[in-house]
Design a protein around this motif. Structure first.
Motif, PDB file in Angstrom:
ATOM      1  N   LEU A 183      76.051 -64.479 -26.977  1.00 39.64           N
ATOM      2  CA  LEU A 183      75.564 -64.213 -25.625  1.00 39.64           C
ATOM      3  C   LEU A 183      74.564 -65.284 -25.185  1.00 39.64           C
ATOM      4  O   LEU A 183      74.586 -65.737 -24.036  1.00 39.64           O
ATOM      5  CB  LEU A 183      74.912 -62.830 -25.574  1.00 39.64           C
ATOM      6  N   LYS A 184      73.694 -65.709 -26.101  1.00 39.09           N
ATOM      7  CA  LYS A 184      72.771 -66.806 -25.786  1.00 39.09           C
ATOM      8  C   LYS A 184      73.550 -68.060 -25.392  1.00 39.09           C
ATOM      9  O   LYS A 184      73.208 -68.753 -24.421  1.00 39.09           O
ATOM     10  CB  LYS A 184      71.882 -67.117 -26.991  1.00 39.09           C
ATOM     11  N   GLN A 185      74.583 -68.353 -26.147  1.00 38.88           N
ATOM     12  CA  GLN A 185      75.405 -69.528 -25.830  1.00 38.88           C
ATOM     13  C   GLN A 185      76.073 -69.374 -24.460  1.00 38.88           C
ATOM     14  O   GLN A 185      76.127 -70.316 -23.666  1.00 38.88           O
ATOM     15  CB  GLN A 185      76.470 -69.728 -26.922  1.00 38.88           C
ATOM     16  N   TYR A 186      76.555 -68.167 -24.181  1.00 38.70           N
ATOM     17  CA  TYR A 186      77.244 -67.920 -22.903  1.00 38.70           C
ATOM     18  C   TYR A 186      76.281 -68.070 -21.730  1.00 38.70           C
ATOM     19  O   TYR A 186      76.656 -68.570 -20.670  1.00 38.70           O
ATOM     20  CB  TYR A 186      77.854 -66.518 -22.923  1.00 38.70           C
ATOM     21  N   TYR A 187      75.035 -67.650 -21.910  1.00 43.70           N
ATOM     22  CA  TYR A 187      74.038 -67.818 -20.846  1.00 43.70           C
ATOM     23  C   TYR A 187      73.916 -69.297 -20.474  1.00 43.70           C
ATOM     24  O   TYR A 187      73.711 -69.638 -19.314  1.00 43.70           O
ATOM     25  CB  TYR A 187      72.669 -67.302 -21.309  1.00 43.70           C
ATOM     26  N   PHE A 188      73.991 -70.161 -21.469  1.00 40.63           N
ATOM     27  CA  PHE A 188      73.856 -71.600 -21.214  1.00 40.63           C
ATOM     28  C   PHE A 188      75.173 -72.223 -20.765  1.00 40.63           C
ATOM     29  O   PHE A 188      75.225 -72.953 -19.771  1.00 40.63           O
ATOM     30  CB  PHE A 188      73.357 -72.321 -22.473  1.00 40.63           C
TER      31      PHE A 188
END
Length: 434
Positions: A183-188
């Motif tokens: 999810l952190k990666q998807y935010y970016f």
């Protein structure tokens, strides 16, 4: 990459009353790739025609729209025979030749054996701009950037996406760190296909950011190229104001943030243009919880969200180092990224009316209120592991919904009237909850 829209296209192909299909969506969300992939997987052959700057097709459709004549002209153009039941006809950038849109009526009425899918980056503008197309003679499908689940499939693997779909939250919670990291990666990274593919292959955040900047530059060029000259500066001003609108956690879109002293009538056309080309989502306020919610829509109060969370992060210069800062990413930018993310996932759920609620005094705000086939469900979004739901409780006391949803970084938990749903599972909101 796998796009779940392929499944919808397969259902369309097998439909008894199949109509020509129009795929809408912002530029670079993957419409052309999707249709070609569908043609490769589901048909013996496909014919791809791009109508942009295509004088020969413009001339063909400018004359008689007799279907036999049009098919003969296309066959001459591509140099081979079209077998109706085994060939997919793809009309791309079809808004560039409006009579090609008009011809869909005759294909549906006189030659339904042909399988036709149309797409266009600025199709929404063409349709709202008075272009003649046959109402009731075509089907529509809206394509969005990759959802978090599709991102998972591309990066972590299909099994993690399948586990989310199963809603086995006991097992999901056991693997929650994998979901949180993704999810952190998807935010970016967001869900723009080129950015996702690059990240899946190289895991290079700098390369992703370069792709996002190019996409944003292409959108800016579209403003100048396709919008009325007098509206272009206002489109740019609205577009560039959206990050600050979201960051300030206003109860509605504030025209004064676009330009000091700004008024609604100055920017209505610009906002409509951005909505029509799929670059923003307009979520309206409701001031009650009756059925249907649309009847209680406050047309003067709304929020604007961008088409993609990764592009929002790019516009505000979100640094990749934030990814390493524990859960800081989810509270960065005053939670605006989280609200943007949730809106983006909700948009991918079919037949879902999406609104937000504030009371007249502004003392109670519910981030999203969903209308799912007449069932009203309030949704509170928390960027942190925050299990307080003051606004939800106030809303519940007044309107008594059967169920409420609180979306946060906390684990799944079901109480009498409330479900706490992890942020990474927002896309799995389904009929069993709605």
């Amino acid at each position: 990459m796998y796009r779940t829209a392929i499944e919808k296209l397969c259902k369309w192909k097998e439909g008894k009353n199949r109509k020509p299909l129009i795929i809408e969506g912002a530029r670079q969300v993957g419409k052309t790739w999707l249709i070609k992939e569908f043609g490769r997987k589901a048909y013996a052959d496909f014919v791809y025609i791009n109508f942009d700057a295509n004088s020969r097709m413009a001339e063909l459709f400018a004359a008689d729209l007799n279907v036999d004549r049009l098919v003969m002209g296309i066959e001459l153009y591509i140099g081979r025979t079209i077998e109706p039941d085994n060939t997919l006809l793809i009309f791309d950038e079809v808004q560039e030749v409006p009579r090609a849109l008009s011809s869909l009526k005759y294909f549906y009425e006189d030659a339904p054996q042909y399988h036709i899918v149309c797409a266009g980056s600025l199709l929404g503008i063409a349709l709202h701009g008075g272009t003649s197309f046959p109402v009731g003679k075509v089907d529509f499908l809206h394509l969005y950037p990759l959802s978090f689940k599709e991102f998972l499939m591309a990066t972590a693997g299909a099994r993690f996406a399948e586990l989310l779909e199963s809603k086995d939250f006991a097992m999901i919670t056991s693997f929650k760190q994998t979901y949180i990291d993704a999810l952190k990666q998807y935010y970016f990274v967001g869900g723009m296909p080129e950015a996702v593919q690059s990240f899946a292959e190289d895991k290079d955040f700098n390369e992703v950011r370069g792709i996002q900047k190019r996409i944003l530059e292409a959108y800016e060029q579209d403003f100048s190229k396709h919008a009325p000259v007098g509206v272009v500066p206002k489109i740019r001003m609205v577009w560039n104001s959206i990050p600050s609108q979201l960051a300030k956690e206003n109860k509605k879109f504030i025209y004064g943030l676009v330009r000091e002293g700004g008024r609604a009538k100055e920017y209505e056309t610009a906002i409509m243009w951005l909505c029509d080309c799929g670059l923003v989502h307009k979520v309206s306020r409701v001031n009650a919880a009756g059925i249907p919610l649309k009847a209680y829509e406050d047309l003067k109060a709304f929020k604007l969200f961008l088409v993609d969370v990764g592009l929002l992060g790019c516009m505000v210069g979100l640094h990749q180092g934030t990814l390493l800062d524990g859960s800081g990413l989810f509270t960065e930018f005053k939670g605006a990224l989280t609200e943007q993310y949730v809106c983006q996932q909700l948009k991918t759920i079919e037949d879902l009316g999406i609104y937000y609620y504030t009371n007249d005094r502004g003392s109670c705000e519910v981030d999203f209120v969903l209308d799912a086939d007449g069932k009203i469900v309030p949704v509170e979004v928390n960027a942190k592991v925050n299990l307080r739901a003051k606004s939800l409780k106030t809303y519940r006391e007044k309107f008594k919904p059967e169920l409420s949803l609180r979306v946060s970084m906390a684990d799944y938990k079901k109480e009498d009237w409330l479900i706490n749903l992890p942020l990474y599972a927002v896309g799995e909101i389904g009929q069993e909850w709605l």
